[in-house]
Design a protein around this motif. Structure first.
Motif, short mmCIF file in Angstrom:
data_model
loop_
_atom_site.label_atom_id
_atom_site.label_comp_id
_atom_site.label_asym_id
_atom_site.label_seq_id
_atom_site.Cartn_x
_atom_site.Cartn_y
_atom_site.Cartn_z
N VAL A 48 44.27 33.77 38.45
CA VAL A 48 44.29 33.57 36.47
C VAL A 48 43.59 33.62 35.99
CG1 VAL A 48 46.97 32.25 37.42
CG2 VAL A 48 45.42 30.63 37.47
N PHE A 49 44.07 33.31 34.15
CA PHE A 49 42.95 33.28 33.08
C PHE A 49 42.18 32.69 33.33
CE2 PHE A 49 46.32 31.39 31.20
CZ PHE A 49 45.81 30.50 30.16
N HIS A 50 42.61 31.11 33.37
CA HIS A 50 41.79 30.09 33.62
C HIS A 50 40.65 29.83 34.94
CE1 HIS A 50 44.58 27.89 35.87
NE2 HIS A 50 45.28 28.32 35.27
N ALA A 51 41.20 30.60 36.08
CA ALA A 51 39.86 30.30 36.97
C ALA A 51 38.80 30.79 37.55
CB ALA A 51 40.78 31.20 38.31
N PRO A 52 37.43 30.89 37.68
CA PRO A 52 36.85 31.02 38.07
C PRO A 52 36.76 32.20 38.15
CG PRO A 52 37.00 29.02 39.23
CD PRO A 52 37.75 29.31 38.76
N ALA A 53 36.19 33.40 37.37
CA ALA A 53 35.63 34.63 37.73
C ALA A 53 35.94 35.20 39.44
CB ALA A 53 34.91 35.56 37.26
N GLY A 54 36.65 35.72 39.76
CA GLY A 54 37.21 36.39 40.51
C GLY A 54 37.80 35.57 41.14
N LYS A 55 37.94 34.44 40.92
CA LYS A 55 38.48 33.49 42.56
C LYS A 55 39.98 33.11 41.63
CE LYS A 55 33.78 31.47 44.13
NZ LYS A 55 33.11 30.17 43.57
N ALA A 56 40.66 32.03 42.77
CA ALA A 56 42.14 31.69 42.95
C ALA A 56 41.80 30.76 42.37
CB ALA A 56 42.23 31.46 43.89
N CYS A 57 42.48 29.88 41.06
CA CYS A 57 42.89 28.69 40.46
C CYS A 57 43.15 27.41 41.50
CB CYS A 57 44.26 28.51 39.88
SG CYS A 57 44.77 26.63 39.98
N PRO A 58 41.87 26.20 41.68
CA PRO A 58 41.82 25.79 42.58
C PRO A 58 43.31 25.19 43.01
CG PRO A 58 39.95 25.29 41.02
CD PRO A 58 41.48 26.58 40.61
N LEU A 59 44.26 24.67 41.99
CA LEU A 59 45.38 24.69 42.72
C LEU A 59 45.98 25.46 44.11
CD1 LEU A 59 46.95 22.99 39.84
CD2 LEU A 59 45.48 21.23 41.59
#
Length: 214
Positions: free
Chosen positions: A147-158
């Motif tokens: 998602v838009f707030h996740a680290p670039a190229g990675k999934a949201c930590p949750l």
């Protein structure tokens, strides 16, 4: 029919839809597009069976205990049963059977399909209610957590924790909730009170989802 609460009870379950099958004269209840219960009507519109799905051993046991629980009408008789709507099956038992059917059919779908059927993200947000949905964010179910707030190229930590690490449908049922990761992805625009309310609302959204579908 003595179970007048049935329609409201089923429609109050998260993600449930219903339709009418005119050829069979059945009112069908679905989760994720899969039927988990049906009200079978005669030509006069009077119910004559309630069909639902159970574990095969549970199905066999209950059929032996209650004359009003029969092998599934026009269904796989190993795991579907038909309940006489004017019979003597206790209301509490029928509710439990319907809960089991909902859970079995939901659990039989992929985790991604479960989230879509429930209308929830991994953390319990209702995507469709988010003002950013379809604008800045397609929703974590569509982008695998990127998602838009996740680290670039990675999934949201949750999402990464629930889905990738712990192989769950989402955060629902996790014994560590709410954990430090929730603070990590907190919207900085939210006050402490608004953040706590958001967390509570998301955890509440997971309530009612059967444990075998979490």
């Amino acid at each position: 029919m003595r179970y007048l609460w049935l329609d409201e009870y089923l429609m109050n379950k998260r993600g449930v839809t219903k339709d009418f099958q005119p050829v069979w004269n059945w009112i069908r209840y679905h989760i994720g597009g899969k039927m988990f219960a049906a009200l079978c009507l005669d030509d006069a519109g009077k119910p004559y069976y309630i069909n639902l799905k159970l574990d095969p051993m549970e199905s066999e046991f209950l059929r032996g205990q209650y004359p009003d629980i029969l092998p599934g009408y026009y269904s796989d008789k190993r795991c579907w049963v038909s309940v006489r709507p004017d019979g003597a099956v206790p209301d509490s038992l029928l509710r439990n059977m319907l809960d089991q059917s909902y859970g079995l059919v939901l659990a039989g779908q992929s985790k991604k399909a479960r989230r879509a059927a429930l209308g929830l993200t991994a953390c319990g947000l209702e995507c469709a209610a988010c003002p950013l949905h379809s604008k800045e964010c397609p929703g974590c179910n569509q982008c695998n957590g990127r998602v838009f707030h996740a680290p670039a190229g990675k999934a949201c930590p949750l999402y990464a924790c629930a889905v990738h690490k712990n192989h769950r449908t989402g955060c629902g049922g996790c014994p560590h909730l709410p954990c430090a990761l929730w603070e990590q992805v907190r919207d900085p625009a939210l006050s402490d009170e608004a953040f706590r309310a958001s967390v509570s609302a998301r955890l509440e959204n997971w309530k009612g989802v059967p444990s075998n579908a979490l």
